[in-house]
Enzyme design. Structure first.
Site, mmCIF file in Angstrom:
data_model
loop_
_atom_site.group_PDB
_atom_site.id
_atom_site.type_symbol
_atom_site.label_atom_id
_atom_site.label_comp_id
_atom_site.label_asym_id
_atom_site.label_seq_id
_atom_site.Cartn_x
_atom_site.Cartn_y
_atom_site.Cartn_z
ATOM 1 N N ASN A 1 52.664 110.826 15.640
ATOM 2 C CA ASN A 1 53.439 110.743 14.485
ATOM 3 C C ASN A 1 54.097 109.482 14.031
ATOM 4 O O ASN A 1 54.943 109.273 13.602
ATOM 5 C CB ASN A 1 54.510 111.848 14.451
ATOM 6 C CG ASN A 1 55.586 111.422 15.763
ATOM 7 O OD1 ASN A 1 55.531 110.513 16.202
ATOM 8 N ND2 ASN A 1 56.772 112.272 15.997
ATOM 9 N N HIS B 1 57.941 105.394 16.666
ATOM 10 C CA HIS B 1 59.358 105.923 17.101
ATOM 11 C C HIS B 1 60.426 104.978 16.659
ATOM 12 O O HIS B 1 59.932 103.724 16.560
ATOM 13 C CB HIS B 1 59.125 105.572 18.902
ATOM 14 C CG HIS B 1 60.268 105.706 19.652
ATOM 15 N ND1 HIS B 1 60.928 106.612 20.081
ATOM 16 C CD2 HIS B 1 60.959 104.547 19.800
ATOM 17 C CE1 HIS B 1 61.939 106.343 20.524
ATOM 18 N NE2 HIS B 1 62.101 104.996 20.494
ATOM 19 N N TYR C 1 60.457 107.864 27.399
ATOM 20 C CA TYR C 1 60.669 109.222 26.824
ATOM 21 C C TYR C 1 61.081 110.127 28.135
ATOM 22 O O TYR C 1 61.057 111.388 28.212
ATOM 23 C CB TYR C 1 59.224 109.815 26.638
ATOM 24 C CG TYR C 1 58.837 109.292 25.031
ATOM 25 C CD1 TYR C 1 59.704 109.863 23.964
ATOM 26 C CD2 TYR C 1 57.956 108.540 24.802
ATOM 27 C CE1 TYR C 1 59.474 109.186 22.613
ATOM 28 C CE2 TYR C 1 57.504 108.141 23.496
ATOM 29 C CZ TYR C 1 58.281 108.478 22.553
ATOM 30 O OH TYR C 1 57.883 107.997 21.238
ATOM 31 N N LYS D 1 52.866 103.603 17.061
ATOM 32 C CA LYS D 1 52.223 104.275 18.106
ATOM 33 C C LYS D 1 50.678 104.032 17.934
ATOM 34 O O LYS D 1 50.063 103.756 17.079
ATOM 35 C CB LYS D 1 52.317 105.818 18.144
ATOM 36 C CG LYS D 1 54.012 106.098 18.319
ATOM 37 C CD LYS D 1 54.117 107.688 18.384
ATOM 38 C CE LYS D 1 55.866 108.015 18.409
ATOM 39 N NZ LYS D 1 56.028 109.531 18.737
ATOM 40 N N GLU E 1 66.068 101.219 25.858
ATOM 41 C CA GLU E 1 64.418 100.818 25.317
ATOM 42 C C GLU E 1 64.328 99.590 25.339
ATOM 43 O O GLU E 1 63.354 99.016 25.805
ATOM 44 C CB GLU E 1 64.395 101.625 23.946
ATOM 45 C CG GLU E 1 64.388 103.257 24.224
ATOM 46 C CD GLU E 1 64.508 103.891 23.044
ATOM 47 O OE1 GLU E 1 64.348 103.334 21.852
ATOM 48 O OE2 GLU E 1 64.595 105.221 23.068
#
Ligand code: IDP
Ligand code: MG
Length: 137
Positions: free
Chosen positions: A111, A114, A49, A9, A125
């Site tokens: 975080n 992914h 998402y 990320k 995805e």
């Protein structure tokens, strides 16, 4: 051989963690099939998402994902979907020894990584981020 999609990320990319995180997967005998650093647009981040649309954190998550470049990878290997998620650690309060636990993050949507959570999610995805890979193979 199974495939999975991993995204480092933006906060982690901006902190210069790409090589450290990537190396962890490769050392576990996962093969790097594709990787690219790119800034996602709002539409792409929202699609990725989509399952979380309507949740209180959705807008913040999407904004976090477009706040800088992501490093997007396709990894392959035995049982790689599950093994990547174990290596990443849980969404919150990840213990040390996991990627989320070992690399500092601002919390919330930030975080570090992914990882796809099922074979269906992998196809969806990869279709969003590497559409050519889906039609080629
Ligand atoms: P996962 O990334 O561990 O699969 P999900 O529940 O699928 O976790 O959530 C997707 C992403 O949404 C998380 O990685 C995190 O970035 C963000 N997120 C999940 N829950 C929260 C929350 O309560 N506050 C802020 N962001 C959240
Ligand atoms: Mg998830």
């Amino acid at each position: 051989m199974e495939r999975t999609l991993v995204i480092i990320k933006p906060d982690a990319v901006l902190k210069g963690l790409v090589l450290d995180v990537k190396t962890r997967y490769i050392l576990q005998e996962m093969k790097l099939q594709r990787s690219v650093t790119r800034v996602l647009d709002l539409h792409t981040a929202s699609l990725l998402y989509a399952e979380h649309r309507g949740q209180f954190f959705f807008e913040g998550l999407v904004l976090a994902m477009v706040s800088g470049p992501c490093h997007v990878m396709v990894l392959s290997g035995r049982n790689v979907i599950c093994r990547v998620r174990e290596m990443n650690g849980p969404t919150r309060d990840a213990p040390s020894g996991t990627i989320r636990g070992d690399f500092p993050s601002a919390g919330g949507p930030f975080n570090i990584v992914h990882g796809s959570d099922s074979p269906e999610a992998v196809l969806r995805e990869i279709g969003i981020l590497f559409p050519k890979l889906c039609t080629d193979e």
